[in-house]
Write an enzyme that holds these catalytic residues in place. Structure first.
Site, mmCIF file in Angstrom:
data_model
loop_
_atom_site.group_PDB
_atom_site.id
_atom_site.type_symbol
_atom_site.label_atom_id
_atom_site.label_comp_id
_atom_site.label_asym_id
_atom_site.label_seq_id
_atom_site.Cartn_x
_atom_site.Cartn_y
_atom_site.Cartn_z
ATOM 1 N N GLU A 1 -36.005 14.428 13.272
ATOM 2 C CA GLU A 1 -35.718 13.365 14.192
ATOM 3 C C GLU A 1 -35.211 13.845 15.611
ATOM 4 O O GLU A 1 -33.955 14.492 15.533
ATOM 5 C CB GLU A 1 -35.001 12.255 13.595
ATOM 6 C CG GLU A 1 -35.985 11.655 12.372
ATOM 7 C CD GLU A 1 -35.356 10.236 12.211
ATOM 8 O OE1 GLU A 1 -36.385 9.738 11.117
ATOM 9 O OE2 GLU A 1 -34.537 9.679 12.609
ATOM 10 N N CYS B 1 -28.345 7.744 8.361
ATOM 11 C CA CYS B 1 -27.771 8.929 8.948
ATOM 12 C C CYS B 1 -26.439 8.528 9.701
ATOM 13 O O CYS B 1 -26.865 7.822 10.634
ATOM 14 C CB CYS B 1 -28.853 9.720 9.262
ATOM 15 S SG CYS B 1 -27.920 11.215 10.489
#
Ligand code: SAH
Ligand code: SF4
Length: 416
Positions: A134, A383
């Site tokens: 990501e 996260c």
């Protein structure tokens, strides 16, 4: 005893891979169309990182003048160019030949999510094989005296071997390191995503995504050289965050790349840091602080110390006092990041009053501190990393309260 404050469940919290940032979606997220992902094949060198001599040799071999190299370098960073076939300055035959010899991109955006009124873009980038990373982009419009910035948070590894128990990436284990081109291409793709929204170029890069940049040392340094070189991003606008790979810090200091170094400290005693950042067992605090100090002296760059504040774990005044000592010794700025909760971990940010007491202690000792405020949406923050790196920073007032939000150094204000 500091160690007694580590809550049970650490081991359980480490079990099982947790996909990175899967929960970052907010109710304001919206799926937007993205260009069809390019086919990614590993067989050819990447345009974004092919060296000048190799590029020159290839062009000679293809019977081309040397100035084609400059055209190609420029095309790499053109926001609308997605492949050799789209480099209009080149003759058609050459485009086809180059496509057979070089890879235009080593990453392809497979999904793009917009959040926070269009100021945050989260890209899922497919790499070779089944791996994805990501990449987050934050746009911060010009406001008052502050100029526009667009910060990209790049991943250097798929997963991470360090295994910090509060970190979703650490729980994945290490799958592999990215190649230098994969890191550079994350920045390139982020620039394209900004451009598709009519926004300007990338201005800042933070190595705070998945992975430990100094464990992927060659990738980090090679990608930094390209970003500083052909992408023209000043090293002053790049931050590399490390959990404390001491030999890597010492090597980086000698690279002539004066990027900002952020050291993820999180604990001021070896006993606690051994548990929060397992790499500390190999590189304890004394050596880490010495290497960080040497980095600051060699590069002339002010250090940042990152402190993920975990309730009942590292939020005590004994730890705050230790942090004050280290910050003073290094002349470092401290960033406190209230922990973003991750699935399966009993840990989280401390109660507000405890956090304030911790911050007040730093402030009253004369340490410069900013807080990355997690505020709303914390529950979705699977996260802590990209999100924390890009969240707004708020100054601490002398009374321990937080000043109103202002644009983040590495990011932009979210809503509210
Ligand atoms: N591996 C490097 C860079 C990536 S992590 C490092 O550890 O520095 C970027 C930052 O996010 C680090 O300071 C890390 O400790 C922090 N972080 C990781 N998980 C977090 C969480 N759940 N909440 C808040 N910060 C977190
Ligand atoms: Fe790795 Fe950084 Fe996460 Fe620790 S905080 S596991 S070093 S990515």
């Amino acid at each position: 005893m500091v160690n007694d404050r580590v809550s049970p469940g650490t081991r359980a919290a480490r079990q099982g891979p947790v996909p990175k940032m899967t929960g970052m979606a907010t109710p304001t997220d919206a799926r937007v169309p993205t260009p069809a992902p390019a086919r990614v094949s590993a067989s050819r060198p990447a345009l974004s990182t092919v060296g000048d001599p190799d590029l020159a040799a290839l062009l000679r071999e293809l019977g081309q003048p040397s100035w084609r190299a400059r055209q190609l370098r420029e095309a790499t960073w053109q926001p609308y160019v997605n492949g050799f076939g789209e480099i209009r300055q080149l003759p058609g035959g050459l485009r086809a030949e180059l496509a057979g010899r070089l890879r235009f991109s080593t990453a392809a955006v497979t999904s793009e999510r917009v959040a926070d009124g269009g100021q945050t873009l989260k890209l899922l980038c497919a790499l070779d094989g089944p791996q994805t990373v990501e990449t987050v982009v934050m746009e911060s419009p010009a406001r008052g005296a502050s100029v526009r910035r667009a910060t990209v948070c790049v991943s250097t590894q798929v997963g991470c071997a360090v295994g910090c128990p509060f970190c979703a990436t650490g729980r994945m284990g290490l799958r592999r390191s990215c190649t230098p081109a994969e890191v550079v291409d994350q920045v390139r793709l982020a620039g394209q995503a900004l451009s598709r929204r009519g926004l300007g170029p990338v201005t800042h890069v933070v190595y705070m995504g998945m992975g430990e940049p100094l464990a992927a040392y060659e990738t980090t340094v090679a990608s930094l050289r390209v970003l500083v070189g052909s992408a023209g991003i000043s090293p002053r606008r790049i931050t590399v965050s490390t959990s404390g790979v001491v030999p890597g810090i010492r090597r980086l200091a000698a690279e002539g790349l004066p990027v900002t170094l952020a050291v993820s400290l999180h604990a001021a005693s070896d006993a606690l840091r051994d548990r929060l950042v397992p790499l500390n067992r190999a590189h304890p605090l004394d050596g880490l602080v010495a290497a960080a100090g040497a980095y600051a002296r060699t590069t002339g760059r002010r250090l940042s110390l990152e402190w993920c504040l975990i309730g009942g774990v590292n939020d005590g005044l004994d730890q705050a006092a230790g942090l004050v000592g280290i910050a003073h010794r290094l002349g470092a700025h401290v960033n406190v990041i209230p922990m973003n909760r991750i699935d399966g971990s009993p840990w989280g940010p401390p109660p507000a009053a405890v956090g304030r007491a911790f911050l007040r202690h730093l402030l009253s000792a004369g340490v410069t501190v900013t807080v990355r405020d997690t505020r709303g949406g914390e529950a979705e923050a699977a996260c802590g990393q990209l999100r924390a790196a890009l969240e707004p920073r708020r100054q601490l007032r002398p009374d321990g309260s937080l000043a109103p939000q202002r644009p983040a150094r590495h990011g932009a204000p979210l809503r509210g």
